[in-house]
Scaffold this motif. Structure first.
Motif, mmCIF file in Angstrom:
data_model
loop_
_atom_site.group_PDB
_atom_site.id
_atom_site.type_symbol
_atom_site.label_atom_id
_atom_site.label_comp_id
_atom_site.label_asym_id
_atom_site.label_seq_id
_atom_site.Cartn_x
_atom_site.Cartn_y
_atom_site.Cartn_z
ATOM 1 N N LEU A 74 55.153 43.899 74.433
ATOM 2 C CA LEU A 74 54.756 42.620 73.880
ATOM 3 C C LEU A 74 53.295 42.331 73.813
ATOM 4 O O LEU A 74 52.702 41.843 72.761
ATOM 5 N N VAL A 75 52.794 42.528 75.135
ATOM 6 C CA VAL A 75 51.382 42.451 75.158
ATOM 7 C C VAL A 75 50.347 43.438 74.057
ATOM 8 O O VAL A 75 49.434 43.099 73.524
ATOM 9 N N SER A 76 50.864 44.705 74.257
ATOM 10 C CA SER A 76 50.436 45.681 73.260
ATOM 11 C C SER A 76 50.380 45.160 71.593
ATOM 12 O O SER A 76 49.357 45.124 70.994
ATOM 13 N N SER A 77 51.916 44.508 71.523
ATOM 14 C CA SER A 77 52.006 44.045 70.166
ATOM 15 C C SER A 77 50.927 42.837 69.694
ATOM 16 O O SER A 77 50.248 42.942 68.709
ATOM 17 N N LEU A 78 50.888 41.931 70.773
ATOM 18 C CA LEU A 78 49.968 40.861 70.518
ATOM 19 C C LEU A 78 48.592 41.307 70.365
ATOM 20 O O LEU A 78 47.729 40.431 69.571
ATOM 21 N N ASN A 79 47.992 42.299 71.145
ATOM 22 C CA ASN A 79 46.719 42.794 71.157
ATOM 23 C C ASN A 79 46.500 43.475 69.858
ATOM 24 O O ASN A 79 45.591 43.499 69.227
ATOM 25 N N ASN A 80 47.356 44.134 69.211
ATOM 26 C CA ASN A 80 47.243 44.936 68.110
ATOM 27 C C ASN A 80 47.253 43.515 66.622
ATOM 28 O O ASN A 80 46.355 43.765 65.962
ATOM 29 N N THR A 81 47.882 42.424 67.096
ATOM 30 C CA THR A 81 47.834 41.322 66.025
ATOM 31 C C THR A 81 46.522 40.698 66.049
ATOM 32 O O THR A 81 45.797 40.477 65.243
ATOM 33 N N SER A 82 46.217 40.602 67.467
ATOM 34 C CA SER A 82 44.875 39.887 67.598
ATOM 35 C C SER A 82 43.698 40.458 66.890
ATOM 36 O O SER A 82 42.659 39.807 66.234
ATOM 37 N N SER A 83 43.680 41.978 67.074
ATOM 38 C CA SER A 83 42.779 42.679 66.648
ATOM 39 C C SER A 83 42.820 42.803 64.743
ATOM 40 O O SER A 83 41.581 42.633 64.292
ATOM 41 N N TYR A 84 43.949 42.749 64.585
ATOM 42 C CA TYR A 84 44.042 42.629 62.791
ATOM 43 C C TYR A 84 43.488 41.257 62.503
ATOM 44 O O TYR A 84 42.520 41.222 61.327
ATOM 45 N N LEU A 85 43.850 40.174 63.158
ATOM 46 C CA LEU A 85 43.397 39.017 62.749
ATOM 47 C C LEU A 85 42.009 38.602 62.653
ATOM 48 O O LEU A 85 41.371 38.006 61.919
ATOM 49 N N THR A 86 41.210 39.331 63.963
ATOM 50 C CA THR A 86 39.848 39.258 64.247
ATOM 51 C C THR A 86 39.071 40.004 63.323
ATOM 52 O O THR A 86 38.192 39.419 62.494
ATOM 53 N N GLY A 87 39.707 41.132 62.878
ATOM 54 C CA GLY A 87 39.222 41.931 61.531
ATOM 55 C C GLY A 87 39.083 41.216 60.346
ATOM 56 O O GLY A 87 38.140 41.105 59.564
ATOM 57 N N ALA A 88 40.271 40.513 60.047
ATOM 58 C CA ALA A 88 40.603 39.962 58.547
ATOM 59 C C ALA A 88 39.665 38.865 58.737
ATOM 60 O O ALA A 88 39.072 38.464 57.653
ATOM 61 N N LEU A 89 39.527 37.927 59.790
ATOM 62 C CA LEU A 89 38.641 36.916 59.662
ATOM 63 C C LEU A 89 37.238 37.138 59.676
ATOM 64 O O LEU A 89 36.388 36.514 58.766
ATOM 65 N N ALA A 90 36.805 38.475 59.904
ATOM 66 C CA ALA A 90 35.462 38.790 59.895
ATOM 67 C C ALA A 90 35.124 39.015 58.517
ATOM 68 O O ALA A 90 34.200 38.812 57.943
ATOM 69 N N GLN A 91 36.170 39.908 57.908
ATOM 70 C CA GLN A 91 35.842 40.225 56.403
ATOM 71 C C GLN A 91 35.896 38.952 55.498
ATOM 72 O O GLN A 91 34.905 38.784 54.655
ATOM 73 N N LEU A 92 36.704 37.998 55.921
ATOM 74 C CA LEU A 92 36.418 36.672 55.055
ATOM 75 C C LEU A 92 35.174 35.933 55.049
ATOM 76 O O LEU A 92 34.648 35.217 54.406
ATOM 77 N N GLU A 93 34.662 36.089 56.442
ATOM 78 C CA GLU A 93 33.586 35.321 56.787
ATOM 79 C C GLU A 93 32.258 35.979 56.102
ATOM 80 O O GLU A 93 31.699 35.455 55.444
ATOM 81 N N ALA A 94 32.477 37.461 55.987
ATOM 82 C CA ALA A 94 31.474 38.188 55.485
ATOM 83 C C ALA A 94 31.634 37.789 53.870
ATOM 84 O O ALA A 94 30.351 37.671 53.397
ATOM 85 N N THR A 95 32.770 37.830 53.392
ATOM 86 C CA THR A 95 32.883 37.570 52.055
ATOM 87 C C THR A 95 32.336 36.208 51.602
ATOM 88 O O THR A 95 31.685 36.006 50.469
ATOM 89 N N TYR A 96 32.496 35.398 52.277
ATOM 90 C CA TYR A 96 32.122 33.682 52.136
ATOM 91 C C TYR A 96 30.657 33.714 52.165
ATOM 92 O O TYR A 96 29.842 33.160 51.399
ATOM 93 N N THR A 97 30.083 34.364 53.519
ATOM 94 C CA THR A 97 28.769 34.166 53.349
ATOM 95 C C THR A 97 27.697 34.895 52.218
ATOM 96 O O THR A 97 26.928 34.499 51.733
ATOM 97 N N LYS A 98 28.371 36.094 51.621
ATOM 98 C CA LYS A 98 27.844 36.714 50.600
ATOM 99 C C LYS A 98 27.727 35.922 49.271
ATOM 100 O O LYS A 98 26.641 35.805 48.686
ATOM 101 N N LYS A 99 29.134 35.122 48.987
ATOM 102 C CA LYS A 99 28.879 34.385 47.871
ATOM 103 C C LYS A 99 27.812 33.257 48.096
ATOM 104 O O LYS A 99 27.390 32.673 46.946
ATOM 105 N N SER A 100 27.777 32.802 49.096
ATOM 106 C CA SER A 100 27.105 31.592 49.207
ATOM 107 C C SER A 100 25.510 32.037 49.157
ATOM 108 O O SER A 100 24.662 31.325 48.749
#
Length: 466
Positions: free
Chosen positions: A440-466
């Motif tokens: 369970l913890v390993s799964s949650l860690n993977n999900t957390s890593s995925y979400l952290t990476g996805a959010l970072a990409q969104l933030e980067a895209t949003y900042t570039k457009k601005s």
């Protein structure tokens, strides 16, 4: 602890991971946690089993020591109940060249003048000389000693050596030994009585129809010579005695005189108290060993708090009471009455000591009373042996209790096996639970890593457009 390998696939498009050991996914030290939990759950029941087993084994050891001490004490009592222990005598001859002596319990002290006129001898007769290969003649020989006789068939070709062999081999031989002596004149047949004394002398005759040669042989062997049987002749204090044997028994009750030569000497019969003294000392030594064993088993060190294995034990207390009761009492109807009057006294530490001078004097003056003090129906040895039998006999108190303790150990072994089995199941359950937690913890860690990476990409895209 065994390490459980668990393969887990992670969810999400970013890929997956593999858990190779419990705790990797969660970061926890699973082995230590499981071991601690198992030990904590097991410690209570394990402590009870271990304590009970230790106590039971200690009791078995203590009872074995007690039983050994009581067994040795009983062995010493056995000698004290034997009549021969208190009825031993020495018989000696002033001139040892005349012979030796032996005694029985029926002997009595005394001194006697012994005169030996002659020893008992066995009858011997020899035939005429023959050539070693010469046949004597056929027929039969009858050899007689008292009422017993044997008929020996002799063949026409038999030599004196053959005749000797047939006499010696005869199943009904009445007590005659045949020998061939090869002298200067030839071979001679020598017959000897197996026993000394006139009554054991032999006669020889040829059967009817025997050849002249065999008849001549029989006549020669039946003719008295220089070596005829004689009885021993002796006297004790002037009383004449004859004996067919040189081992003279019955002349004096309980004494056997083994004659070796003629002559005069003094026969002295005296009481031998060495066996009785040794038996009494053996009992005292065995009792003192018992006292030492009991002291160790029931000891208590107030400084260390260390207690003996059987301190306060009911069996040990019962043994002490019964032995003490027997030995502290008196033997009714006995002129000595008590161990103390015999010279056996109790020391401050509970052990016994022997006054050897007092014991020796009593044995000399009244040996029958000493014997009765121990071996009589109410004697110490008899009563004490009866008391100890209740503890040491097969099926007695000690063996019954030992069997009960052994049965208890068997039950404890069963409880130990059951506890180990339960703990094995419990350990497996814990490992299964932590494996699931890792997943369970390993799964949650993977999900957390995925979400952290996805959010970072969104933030980067949003900042570039601005």
């Amino acid at each position: 602890m065994a390490i459980t390998n668990v393969n887990t696939n992670t969810s999400g498009s970013t890929g997956g991971g593999i858990l190779s050991s419990a705790g990797i996914g969660s970061g926890l030290n699973v082995d230590s946690i499981v071991t601690a939990l198992v030990n904590d759950k097991k410690s209570g029941p394990q402590a009870q089993i271990t304590a009970k087993a230790t106590q039971t084994n200690a009791l078995l050891t203590g009872l074995a020591s007690l039983s050994s001490a009581l067994g040795s004490l009983q062995s010493s009592l056995s000698t004290l109940t034997q009549t021969s222990t208190f009825a031993s005598f020495n018989a000696t001859l002033g001139d040892s060249a005349i012979g030796t002596t032996s005694t029985l319990a029926s002997a009595q002290p005394g001194s006697y003048a012994l005169v030996v006129q002659n020893l008992a001898t066995a009858q011997k007769r020899a035939s005429d000389a023959y050539a070693s290969t010469t046949a004597v003649g056929d027929g039969s020989l009858t050899l007689s000693v008292g009422a017993n006789s044997a008929n020996i068939a002799i063949g026409a070709t038999d030599t004196v050596a053959d005749i000797a062999a047939k006499i010696n081999a005869a199943k009904d031989n009445p007590g005659i030994t045949a020998t061939v002596v090869n002298g200067a004149g030839g071979a001679q047949l020598l017959l000897s009585s197996s026993k000394t004394g006139v009554a054991n002398g032999f006669s020889v005759s040829a059967g009817s129809g025997s050849s002249a040669g065999l008849s001549t042989l029989a006549t020669k062997l039946n003719t008295a010579g220089a070596n005829e049987a004689t009885d021993a002749k002796l006297s004790l204090d002037g009383i004449n005695i004859t004996s067919a044997s040189n081992s003279v028994s019955g002349a004096i009750d309980g004494v056997t005189i083994n004659l070796a030569a003629a002559g005069s000497t003094t026969l002295t019969v005296s009481r031998d108290n060495s066996a009785a003294t040794k038996a009494v000392q053996g009992f005292v030594d065995a009792y003192n060993s018992y006292v030492k064993t009991v002291g160790t088993l029931s000891s208590y060190d107030k400084d260390t708090g260390q207690a003996g294995i059987l301190l306060g034990d009911t069996t040990l207390n019962s043994v002490q009471r019964q032995i003490g009761s027997v030995l502290s009492g008196k033997v009714a109807g006995n002129s000595i009455g008590s161990l103390a009057s015999l010279g056996i006294t109790r020391s401050a530490d509970g052990s016994l000591a022997v006054d050897n001078a007092k014991l020796a004097a009593t044995l000399d003056s009244n040996p029958s009373a000493v014997q009765d003090l121990f071996a009589g129906s109410n004697g110490y040895a008899k009563r004490l042996n009866t008391a100890l039998d209740g503890f040491t006999a097969s099926g007695g108190i000690i063996s019954t209790r030992q069997q009960s303790l052994t049965d208890s150990l068997s039950k404890l072994n069963t409880q130990q096996s059951q506890l180990d089995a339960r703990m094995s199941v419990y350990e497996k359950q814990l490992r299964d639970q932590y494996t699931q937690l890792d997943t369970l913890v390993s799964s949650l860690n993977n999900t957390s890593s995925y979400l952290t990476g996805a959010l970072a990409q969104l933030e980067a895209t949003y900042t570039k457009k601005s």
